[in-house]
Design a protein around this motif. Structure first.
Motif, PDB file in Angstrom:
ATOM      1  N   SER A 145      12.578   7.299  -3.041  1.00 19.24           N
ATOM      2  CA  SER A 145      11.591   8.344  -2.786  1.00 19.24           C
ATOM      3  C   SER A 145      12.218   9.728  -2.963  1.00 19.24           C
ATOM      4  N   GLU A 237      10.281  -6.808  -0.420  1.00 15.25           N
ATOM      5  CA  GLU A 237      10.099  -5.803   0.619  1.00 15.25           C
ATOM      6  C   GLU A 237      10.293  -4.390   0.062  1.00 15.25           C
ATOM      7  N   GLN A 240       7.036  -3.623  -1.757  1.00 16.43           N
ATOM      8  CA  GLN A 240       5.929  -3.387  -0.823  1.00 16.43           C
ATOM      9  C   GLN A 240       6.008  -1.998  -0.199  1.00 16.43           C
ATOM     10  N   ASN A 241       7.208  -1.543   0.131  1.00 18.25           N
ATOM     11  CA  ASN A 241       7.364  -0.226   0.739  1.00 18.25           C
ATOM     12  C   ASN A 241       7.167   0.890  -0.276  1.00 18.25           C
ATOM     13  N   ASP A 243       5.045   0.629  -2.720  1.00 13.01           N
ATOM     14  CA  ASP A 243       3.583   0.642  -2.822  1.00 13.01           C
ATOM     15  C   ASP A 243       2.962   1.408  -1.657  1.00 13.01           C
ATOM     16  N   ALA A 244       3.526   1.203  -0.468  1.00 13.39           N
ATOM     17  CA  ALA A 244       2.979   1.864   0.718  1.00 13.39           C
ATOM     18  C   ALA A 244       3.115   3.380   0.629  1.00 13.39           C
ATOM     19  N   LEU A 245       4.155   3.844  -0.053  1.00  8.20           N
ATOM     20  CA  LEU A 245       4.365   5.287  -0.220  1.00  8.20           C
ATOM     21  C   LEU A 245       3.641   5.845  -1.441  1.00  8.20           C
ATOM     22  N   GLY A 246       3.025   4.969  -2.210  1.00  8.92           N
ATOM     23  CA  GLY A 246       2.324   5.422  -3.402  1.00  8.92           C
ATOM     24  C   GLY A 246       3.241   5.851  -4.525  1.00  8.92           C
TER      25      GLY A 246
END
Length: 423
Positions: A145, A237, A240-241, A243-246
């Motif tokens: 990120s 995992e 998935q994380n 994806d969760a942050l876009g």
């Protein structure tokens, strides 16, 4: 005439503001993620890179600037930043720091003797981060990120993040054996480097620039098929994380990053901007779970990335993005005679020590030429000093934008500051 060494560049005053702007932003973003700066020597023991980067890599075999010091010790100018940071972590026993993981960033010149290409130099500036002491998909995602945050903060749009998993040591070993079995029968068709790599680091064959189009490379085994359950779960995992942050990404199962110390998450950020050049990689990195032990350190794990500021500048150019130019000086003092020049020199010194940026004429030019010089330097205000101003100890402080003038006392720094700050 002595000339600049091949593969290096002079960064002239007309361009240094771009570097300063980028460097300040990189430092600020790293600090926002709670990463602290670390500075390591510009040269280290050659053994550090042979062991830490890997004896089978092009960096070690072909690109390092290595020399003997006066103690007959082999030293190498830093070709990359991770191994020195890990060496410092081990030597300074940073695993005992209260704050874990240890999160650091660095910015330093690196040196690699490689073929000169657009945006790639033999001396280049690298910014990188390392998070050491935790193995968790969340810290991997934090690193990714931050990477995306950096490039997007400059307005870059044509970005593609590619990720993959190399798996743990057991998965990597199984994959390496599959590559050996795949390539061994026809290894004589490959370059001499690959013929060595099959016994030292088979994954490096997939990175080979000479043989990248060989059919056996094109249909080589895919690493995901050799990941054990734990490695697959770790990678899932991470995804998935993200994806969760876009954060958009693409999985590239051929992305293996051949440095010997990589495990689990590996990634590269690419630019597909038109005109960026043949080499589209902006940044790369990954997790290293065995590097510290390889360098006789504790059983700790880390993850990081490194980017070239030169290639960041190239990406900005390719997308037509301009960095803001710095403002000019606050004040330019014009002089009409030699006695005024002496007085101006005293005033300039006093103003500078009080935090006001200013300059004056040193070539004894006519007033018109001095005013042109003030304009070139971007002076927001000017003062003209001559015999009349010296006798009265007063002068006109002119706003170069509005044309408005105000009478000031030549010795009153605060009055001058107040008027300048009104701009």
């Amino acid at each position: 005439m002595i000339q600049i060494p091949r593969g290096t560049q002079d960064i002239l005053p007309k361009d240094t503001y771009k570097w300063q702007y980028i460097e300040q932003r990189l430092h600020k973003i790293a600090q926002n993620y709670n990463y602290k700066e670390i500075r390591t020597p510009v040269f280290e023991s050659t053994e550090l890179f042979v062991r830490g980067v890997g004896g089978s890599t092009d960096i070690v075999n072909k690109e390092m600037y290595t020399f003997k010091d006066k103690g007959d010790r082999s030293m190498t100018l830093k070709p990359e930043g991770t191994a020195p940071v890990v060496r410092s972590y081990i030597e300074n026993k940073m695993q005992h720091d209260v704050n874990q993981p240890v999160k650091v960033y660095y910015q330093a010149p690196m040196f690699r003797y490689e073929r000169r290409q657009k945006g790639r130099y033999r001396q280049f500036v690298q910014f990188g981060i390392e998070a050491i002491g935790v193995e968790d998909p969340l810290i991997d995602v934090e690193v990714l990120s931050m990477l995306m945050h950096i490039y997007q903060s400059f307005g870059l749009k044509n970005l593609k993040l590619y990720i993959n998993s190399i798996g743990d040591q057991n998965s990597r070993a199984a994959y390496n054996q599959a590559l050996v079995d795949h390539f061994r029968p026809s290894i004589h068709e490959f370059c001499s480097d690959c013929q060595v790599r099959i016994d030292t680091n088979p994954m490096r064959i997939l990175d080979c620039k000479k043989d990248r189009d060989h059919p056996l490379v094109q249909n080589a085994p895919v690493i995901y098929d050799y990941l054990n359950d734990e490695s697959k779960a770790y990678f899932e995992e991470v995804k998935q994380n993200l994806d969760a942050l876009g954060i958009p990404y693409e999985v590239d199962y051929n992305l293996v990053r051949g440095l010997d110390y990589y495990t689990h998450t590996a990634f590269e950020l690419m630019s597909d901007a038109e005109g960026f050049g043949a080499i589209t990689t902006l940044c790369g990195g990954g997790r290293y779970n065995g590097l510290l032990e390889l360098l006789d350190g504790p059983s700790e794990t880390g993850i990081g990335f490194a980017l070239s500021i030169e290639r960041l500048l190239l990406a900005l150019e390719a997308e037509g993005l301009e960095l803001p130019e710095p403002e000019g000086i606050d004040l330019y003092i014009c002089t009409l005679d030699e006695s005024a020049s002496t007085a101006a020199g005293r005033l300039v010194h006093k103003l500078r020590t009080e935090g006001i940026s200013c300059d004056m004429d040193y070539k004894h030019r006519k007033l018109k030429a001095q005013m042109k010089d003030a304009d070139r330097k971007g002076a927001s205000h000017t003062i003209v000093i001559g015999e009349t101003e010296l006798d009265s100890n007063e002068a006109e402080l002119k706003n170069m934008t509005t044309g408005e003038s105000k009478k000031i006392s030549l010795g009153d720094v605060e009055e001058i500051r107040t008027i300048i700050e009104e701009k």
